[in-house]
Every structure is written in structure tokens, then in C-alpha cells.
Design an enzyme around this catalytic site. Structure first.
Site, PDB file in Angstrom:
ATOM      1  N   LYS A  66       0.862  -1.208  -0.232  1.00 55.65           N
ATOM      2  CA  LYS A  66       0.082  -0.113  -0.259  1.00 55.65           C
ATOM      3  C   LYS A  66       0.801   1.095   0.065  1.00 55.65           C
ATOM      4  O   LYS A  66       1.794   1.338   0.878  1.00 55.65           O
ATOM      5  CB  LYS A  66      -0.397   0.442   1.728  1.00 55.65           C
ATOM      6  CG  LYS A  66      -1.960   0.933   1.450  1.00 55.65           C
ATOM      7  CD  LYS A  66      -2.953   1.393   2.002  1.00 55.65           C
ATOM      8  CE  LYS A  66      -2.451   1.724   3.791  1.00 55.65           C
ATOM      9  NZ  LYS A  66      -3.970   1.808   4.204  1.00 55.65           N
ATOM     10  N   SER A 198      -5.876  11.424  16.703  1.00 57.41           N
ATOM     11  CA  SER A 198      -4.328  12.187  16.772  1.00 57.41           C
ATOM     12  C   SER A 198      -3.631  12.526  17.819  1.00 57.41           C
ATOM     13  O   SER A 198      -2.670  12.715  17.079  1.00 57.41           O
ATOM     14  CB  SER A 198      -4.210  13.114  15.257  1.00 57.41           C
ATOM     15  OG  SER A 198      -5.115  12.890  14.246  1.00 57.41           O
ATOM     16  N   THR A 220      -2.786   5.460  17.787  1.00 53.05           N
ATOM     17  CA  THR A 220      -1.511   5.117  17.957  1.00 53.05           C
ATOM     18  C   THR A 220      -0.902   3.723  17.210  1.00 53.05           C
ATOM     19  O   THR A 220      -0.610   3.217  17.306  1.00 53.05           O
ATOM     20  CB  THR A 220      -1.398   4.942  19.200  1.00 53.05           C
ATOM     21  OG1 THR A 220      -1.540   6.154  20.013  1.00 53.05           O
ATOM     22  CG2 THR A 220       0.687   5.056  19.171  1.00 53.05           C
ATOM     23  N   ASP A 221      -0.132   5.366  15.315  1.00 55.40           N
ATOM     24  CA  ASP A 221       0.252   4.250  14.643  1.00 55.40           C
ATOM     25  C   ASP A 221       1.863   5.052  14.309  1.00 55.40           C
ATOM     26  O   ASP A 221       1.689   5.100  13.013  1.00 55.40           O
ATOM     27  CB  ASP A 221      -0.542   4.481  12.810  1.00 55.40           C
ATOM     28  CG  ASP A 221      -0.940   6.256  12.617  1.00 55.40           C
ATOM     29  OD1 ASP A 221      -0.365   6.196  13.448  1.00 55.40           O
ATOM     30  OD2 ASP A 221      -2.018   5.869  11.891  1.00 55.40           O
TER      31      ASP A 221
END
Ligand code: NAD
Length: 320
Positions: A66, A198, A220-221
């Protein structure tokens, strides 16, 4: 090679097909039949972010990437700020097999991950769903979550109260009452809490959460982001999509760095799906799913989209 445009996705991929595709992928990851490649993410300047998430499922026959990111100038162009496209390849030959619009699929696969955690880990008698966050993803999260338990009410909190109308409207669409509440009330009433913000600071505090709660922490990424207090992960049973991402870019990064949670105590949700781990230990157990978002989720839903688009005559075939 098939092309499935973004415009074809809404009519073909729904919450259930995304759930099934992502659950199969998590199971394959836990069996070590599938793995994700290191994520590439670059800042392009002027707030633009661009990156790749990719992986291989040897048994499921998935290989791909992706590609996409965040382009804050897009709103003025009348297109979404988040842009992503999935490319699939034949794992044997490397030949491209499909190019698929990835914007809606990203929301569906993210909502599927938290829904899978609710299906596998939340108490079966869960009645109140607590939402923390009211952005674009939150509506998809709520729709997928309510399919998993007999929720009777949705309560919600958001840093920006003017956005809460999205939660109220989505709950109405689902036929559920909605109430905006303070965080302490949210923790006291909710059986399941989804966080999808965010934020870079803990919103949900350890003291807010009562025994028996299930949390799906989905926002949370990235390194530095945080939605729940690290001490909460210290007393919870912690599950994730992928441990490597959980401790580096997920919610567990803070608890592990603070010595409150051991990396080897974090359980892949795929192990619960496969029956290798029992999941929730008791009705008093706090279970927490750290959903970081892996490339294989994207490949799984994109592959499903190709299958359905071809069946419905919505895919274009290109001699590539
Ligand atoms: P959005 O921009 O539409 O909404 C952002 C949300 O975060 C809103 O509720 C906003 O009020 C809140 N927020 C913004 N700044 C905040 C702050 N400083 N403190 C607390 N809350 C704050 O975003 P979205 O598309 O709904 O995505 C939400 C989050 O989910 C993002 O952080 C995104 O990176 C993440 N995400 C994760 C995955 C995954 O697989 N885990 C997938 C997609 C998105």
C-alpha cells in the site's frame, strides 16, 4: 492486471467482508505463514507524508504494497487529504495482478481490526460502547463494533466537541442512543472503549478504567503518539496485530519504554483467533488491543475487493 477504482469500493466491500479478510490475515501472521516488511515513511515537507506498507502471505498467495500518505493541501483541491493505493503482485512471478483504490479500504480494514478484538476479547455481556475520538475513522469504527455485541448505548468524548455530531449521527444511523460524556464517566460506564484520535498525550487514564473493560486503541500508529496512560497497559492483558509495531509505533511503545510492560507479555490477536491463546482470562480482566495497522491488512481487503469487483463486473482489465 485488474484495476479497481476507489469509486467501485463502496458497493462491493462491506464491514463483514473486511472483518473476514483481516481475521484470516491475523491468523496467518500468528501461524508465521505471513509477515509484514519494514514500513517506509518519509516526510516530504509542507506537512506531506508518504510511505509504503507491504508484506507477503505465502499460504494465502498475497504479495503487495500500500502506497500513500497525507497531503494537507488536498482539501483545497476538493480531494481527501489521505490518499492511498494498493498494488498486488503474483507471489510466484512478481507480475502485477491488481491496482486498487485504498482510501475506503483503509477505514474498513482499521475498523475490522478493532471489531475483531471486540469479538475475541470483550465480555459477551458488553452493553455500553465508549468512543474516544470523532474524526473520519470514528464512524467506521462504531459501525463495525456494534456488530460484535448487543450494545444498547454509545457514549463519547472528543477533544474538539464540535466534532461529536459525527458520533451522534452514526449512533442514530445504527438505532442507538448517544450521549457526550466526560472521560471519568466514559470509563465508569463503558464496557468497551475505542480510542481513535491523533493524540500525542494520554487521554484515557489508568484510574478511568474499571475491571472487565475491553479497550481497542487504534489511533497510535507513529512514534510519539499516545492515547492511554502507560500504567493501564501495565495492569491490562495486552494484545496486538504485530508485536514489532506495537512496541515501536503502537500504544505499547510508552509502557515498554517505562518498564511497565514486557515485550514478551504482548500477545498477537492471531494467536487468540487460532486458539493458541485463551484471550480474556476472567470477567474482571482488562483486555487492551493495540491496533497499529499492518500492510497485510491492506493486501487482504484489496484482494477481496478485486475478487468482488471482478464478480460484479466493476473491475477493468488491462494488458500490462
Ligand atoms: P481525523 O483527522 O479525521 O480525526 C482526528 C481525531 O483526533 C479527532 O477526533 C480529533 O478531535 C482528535 N485529535 C486531534 N488532535 C488531537 C490531540 N492533540 N489530542 C487529542 N485528540 C486529538 O483522523 P482519522 O482519520 O479519524 O484518524 C484518527 C487517527 O487514527 C489518526 O491518528 C490516524 O493516524 C489513526 N489511524 C490508525 C490506523 C491504524 O491502523 N491503527 C489506521 C488509520 C488511521
Amino acid at each position: 492486471m485488474w484495476i479497481v477504482p476507489e469509486s467501485a469500493i463502496p458497493g462491493i466491500v462491506d464491514a463483514q467482508s473486511a472483518f473476514d479478510a483481516v481475521e484470516a490475515t491475523f491468523a496467518a501472521m500468528a501461524r508465521r505463514d505471513a509477515y509484514n516488511f519494514p514500513v517506509v515513511r518519509e516526510a516530504l515537507g509542507e506537512g506531506r507524508q508518504y510511505g509504503f506498507k507491504s508484506g507477503l502471505d505465502r499460504v494465502g498467495g498475497l504479495l503487495g504494497v500500500k502506497s500513500g500518505g497525507y497531503f494537507p493541501g488536498n482539501a483545497e483541491r476538493g480531494i481527501p487529504n489521505h490518499q492511498s493505493t494498493v498494488f498486488l503482485f503474483d507471489p510466484e512471478s512478481g507480475k502485477p495482478t491488481a491496482m486498487v483504490g485504498g482510501n475506503l479500504l483503509t477505514a474498513l480494514r482499521t475498523a475490522a481490526a478493532s471489531a475483531i478484538s471486540i469479538a475475541r476479547l470483550a465480555r459477551v455481556d458488553s452493553k455500553v460502547l465508549g468512543m474516544v475520538g470523532a474524526g473520519h475513522q470514528s464512524a467506521f469504527q462504531m459501525r463495525a463494533a456494534v456488530r460484535q455485541r448487543g450494545f444498547e448505548k454509545v457514549i463519547g468524548w472528543n477533544l474538539h466537541p464540535e466534532m461529536l455530531s459525527r458520533l451522534a449521527e452514526t449512533a442514530e444511523e445504527l438505532g442507538l442512543p448517544f450521549e457526550a460524556v466526560a472521560l471519568d464517566q466514559l470509563g465508569a460506564e463503558a464496557d468497551v472503549i475505542i480510542t481513535i484520535t491523533s493524540s500525542f498525550d494520554a487521554i484515557v487514564k489508568d484510574a478511568h478504567v474499571r475491571p472487565g473493560t475491553h479497550l481497542a486503541c487504534m489511533g497510535t500508529d507513529t512514534k510519539g503518539k499516545q492515547e492511554v496512560e502507560a500504567a493501564l497497559l501495565g495492569r491490562a492483558s495486552v494484545f496486538t496485530d504485530e508485536v514489532a509495531q506495537s512496541v515501536s509505533i503502537g500504544e505499547a511503545q510508552h509502557a515498554v519504554a517505562a518498564g511497565l510492560l514486557a515485550e514478551d507479555a504482548i500477545v498477537e490477536i492471531g494467536a487468540v483467533i487460532n486458539g493458541a491463546h485463551p484471550g480474556r482470562a476472567s470477567a474482571e480482566d482488562i483486555t487492551l488491543f493495540d491496533g497499529t495497522g499492518v500492510g497485510l491488512q491492506d493486501l487482504a481487503v484489496a484482494s477481496k475487493a478485486v475478487e468482488l469487483a471482478v464478480a460484479h463486473g466493476l473491475a477493468m482489465e488491462v494488458d500490462f
